[in-house]
Design a protein around this motif. Structure first.
Motif, PDB file in Angstrom:
ATOM      1  N   ILE A 137       0.835  -1.206   0.000  1.00 12.68           N
ATOM      2  CA  ILE A 137       0.000   0.000   0.000  1.00 12.68           C
ATOM      3  C   ILE A 137       0.868   1.254   0.000  1.00 12.68           C
ATOM      4  N   ASP A 138       1.932   1.241   0.769  1.00  8.30           N
ATOM      5  CA  ASP A 138       2.864   2.374   0.778  1.00  8.30           C
ATOM      6  C   ASP A 138       3.425   2.601  -0.632  1.00  8.30           C
ATOM      7  N   ASP A 139       3.760   1.521  -1.306  1.00  2.93           N
ATOM      8  CA  ASP A 139       4.262   1.625  -2.687  1.00  2.93           C
ATOM      9  C   ASP A 139       3.192   2.192  -3.622  1.00  2.93           C
ATOM     10  N   TRP A 141       0.577   4.156  -2.844  1.00  4.06           N
ATOM     11  CA  TRP A 141       0.370   5.578  -2.577  1.00  4.06           C
ATOM     12  C   TRP A 141       1.529   6.423  -3.086  1.00  4.06           C
ATOM     13  N   THR A 142       2.753   5.975  -2.831  1.00  8.81           N
ATOM     14  CA  THR A 142       3.924   6.736  -3.270  1.00  8.81           C
ATOM     15  C   THR A 142       3.980   6.811  -4.786  1.00  8.81           C
ATOM     16  N   GLY A 143       3.714   5.694  -5.441  1.00  8.46           N
ATOM     17  CA  GLY A 143       3.735   5.671  -6.900  1.00  8.46           C
ATOM     18  C   GLY A 143       2.673   6.555  -7.514  1.00  8.46           C
ATOM     19  N   CYS A 144       1.463   6.523  -6.966  1.00 11.51           N
ATOM     20  CA  CYS A 144       0.392   7.387  -7.478  1.00 11.51           C
ATOM     21  C   CYS A 144       0.742   8.855  -7.314  1.00 11.51           C
ATOM     22  N   ARG A 145       1.260   9.209  -6.160  1.00 11.23           N
ATOM     23  CA  ARG A 145       1.612  10.597  -5.913  1.00 11.23           C
ATOM     24  C   ARG A 145       2.723  11.057  -6.867  1.00 11.23           C
ATOM     25  N   GLU A 146       3.722  10.205  -7.094  1.00  8.54           N
ATOM     26  CA  GLU A 146       4.831  10.586  -7.958  1.00  8.54           C
ATOM     27  C   GLU A 146       4.393  10.731  -9.407  1.00  8.54           C
ATOM     28  N   ARG A 147       3.562   9.827  -9.888  1.00  7.57           N
ATOM     29  CA  ARG A 147       3.179   9.810 -11.305  1.00  7.57           C
ATOM     30  C   ARG A 147       2.013  10.729 -11.631  1.00  7.57           C
ATOM     31  N   LEU A 155      -4.184  11.048  -4.230  1.00  3.53           N
ATOM     32  CA  LEU A 155      -3.451  10.061  -5.030  1.00  3.53           C
ATOM     33  C   LEU A 155      -3.296  10.484  -6.474  1.00  3.53           C
ATOM     34  N   PHE A 156      -4.342  11.101  -7.029  1.00  7.93           N
ATOM     35  CA  PHE A 156      -4.310  11.531  -8.431  1.00  7.93           C
ATOM     36  C   PHE A 156      -4.496  13.043  -8.522  1.00  7.93           C
ATOM     37  N   GLY A 157      -3.941  13.740  -7.547  1.00  5.17           N
ATOM     38  CA  GLY A 157      -4.039  15.193  -7.514  1.00  5.17           C
ATOM     39  C   GLY A 157      -5.297  15.616  -6.783  1.00  5.17           C
ATOM     40  N   ARG A 158      -6.403  15.701  -7.487  1.00  3.73           N
ATOM     41  CA  ARG A 158      -7.682  16.018  -6.874  1.00  3.73           C
ATOM     42  C   ARG A 158      -8.296  14.743  -6.294  1.00  3.73           C
ATOM     43  N   PHE A 159      -9.221  14.909  -5.360  1.00  3.65           N
ATOM     44  CA  PHE A 159      -9.869  13.768  -4.726  1.00  3.65           C
ATOM     45  C   PHE A 159     -10.567  12.907  -5.774  1.00  3.65           C
ATOM     46  N   ALA A 183       5.954  10.373   1.570  1.00  2.00           N
ATOM     47  CA  ALA A 183       4.875  10.695   0.640  1.00  2.00           C
ATOM     48  C   ALA A 183       3.545  10.175   1.149  1.00  2.00           C
ATOM     49  N   SER A 184       3.535   8.963   1.692  1.00  2.00           N
ATOM     50  CA  SER A 184       2.305   8.390   2.231  1.00  2.00           C
ATOM     51  C   SER A 184       1.848   9.122   3.482  1.00  2.00           C
ATOM     52  N   GLU A 185       2.787   9.540   4.315  1.00  2.00           N
ATOM     53  CA  GLU A 185       2.421  10.318   5.497  1.00  2.00           C
ATOM     54  C   GLU A 185       1.730  11.623   5.110  1.00  2.00           C
ATOM     55  N   ALA A 186       2.259  12.295   4.101  1.00  2.00           N
ATOM     56  CA  ALA A 186       1.651  13.549   3.645  1.00  2.00           C
ATOM     57  C   ALA A 186       0.264  13.297   3.072  1.00  2.00           C
ATOM     58  N   TYR A 187       0.133  12.188   2.345  1.00  2.00           N
ATOM     59  CA  TYR A 187      -1.174  11.831   1.790  1.00  2.00           C
ATOM     60  C   TYR A 187      -2.179  11.567   2.906  1.00  2.00           C
ATOM     61  N   MET A 188      -1.773  10.814   3.907  1.00  2.00           N
ATOM     62  CA  MET A 188      -2.666  10.540   5.031  1.00  2.00           C
ATOM     63  C   MET A 188      -3.091  11.831   5.721  1.00  2.00           C
ATOM     64  N   ALA A 189      -2.167  12.747   5.894  1.00  2.00           N
ATOM     65  CA  ALA A 189      -2.484  14.022   6.541  1.00  2.00           C
ATOM     66  C   ALA A 189      -3.525  14.793   5.740  1.00  2.00           C
TER      67      ALA A 189
END
Length: 217
Positions: A137-139, A141-147, A155-159, A183-189
């Motif tokens: 899951i960490d992978d 989330w990180t991959g979605c945020r990066e790409r 994950l894909f910019g907007r909700f 990256a996942s921590e920021a997403y969770m926040a």
């Protein structure tokens, strides 16, 4: 036409959180009915709405839609301006893939760390299978945020529907103090900063019902 969403306990029902937070986030007006799960008569009450006897269930006029991912797809079709799936074909395909993976997978995490909004930051020893789920899951989330995450904090910019699908995992990682990358921590926040998230959490914490199987040491 009034929409109605039939839910389980907000403190515990991970599947119910998914369509609810999406509907709140895109600004839909809807009625809701919370049916406490695993109590006497609970299944019979749910069967009035759902052929499976499970929640959530969306009632949209003469249409009845059960299963969280099917409800999100229905909402995306009914309210295209909300863009619950990314507009870009590559991003949309990726979002559908990771959402389907969430829907079908991560059984070890689900079983070992059931959703409990009242539990805050209390760690639990994790099995090897749960650790593997967390890493995957960490992978994701990180991959979605990066790409695909350039347009916002999700994950894909907007909700999107993908965020709705992973909302219960955000809750689990927070409740059981499960560590993830930056990256996942920021997403969770970002997810937990949503007013919809706080509304659900507040309602769940205030519920009187207790499910012992979800109250773990």
């Amino acid at each position: 036409m009034t929409l109605k969403l039939v839910l389980g306990n907000k403190n515990y029902s991970s599947w119910s959180l998914r369509p609810w937070i999406a509907m709140r986030q895109i600004g839909l007006e809807f009625d809701e009915e919370v049916i406490p799960l695993y109590e006497q008569g609970s299944r019979e009450r749910v069967l009035r709405y759902s052929p499976t006897g499970k929640v959530p269930v969306l009632i949209d006029g003469d249409s009845t839609i059960w299963e969280s991912l099917a409800i999100l797809d229905h909402l995306a079709d009914r309210f295209p301006a909300a863009q619950l799936w990314p507009a870009d074909p590559k991003a949309r395909a990726h979002a559908r893939a990771v959402s389907a993976e969430m829907h079908a997978g991560f059984a070890a995490l689900r079983k070992h760390c059931p959703m409990n909004m009242r539990r805050v930051g209390k760690p639990r020893d994790l099995t090897a299978d749960v650790v593997a789920d967390v890493r995957r899951i960490d992978d994701i989330w990180t991959g979605c945020r990066e790409r695909f995450g350039q347009g916002g904090p999700f994950l894909f910019g907007r909700f999107s529907a993908a965020d709705a699908m992973y909302a219960p995992v955000v809750s689990r990682f927070s409740s059981y103090a499960i560590g993830v990358g930056a990256a996942s921590e920021a997403y969770m926040a970002a997810m937990m900063a949503l007013s919809a998230w706080e509304e659900w959490r507040r309602d769940g914490v205030a519920e009187p019902w207790i499910m012992p199987g979800n109250e773990l040491d």
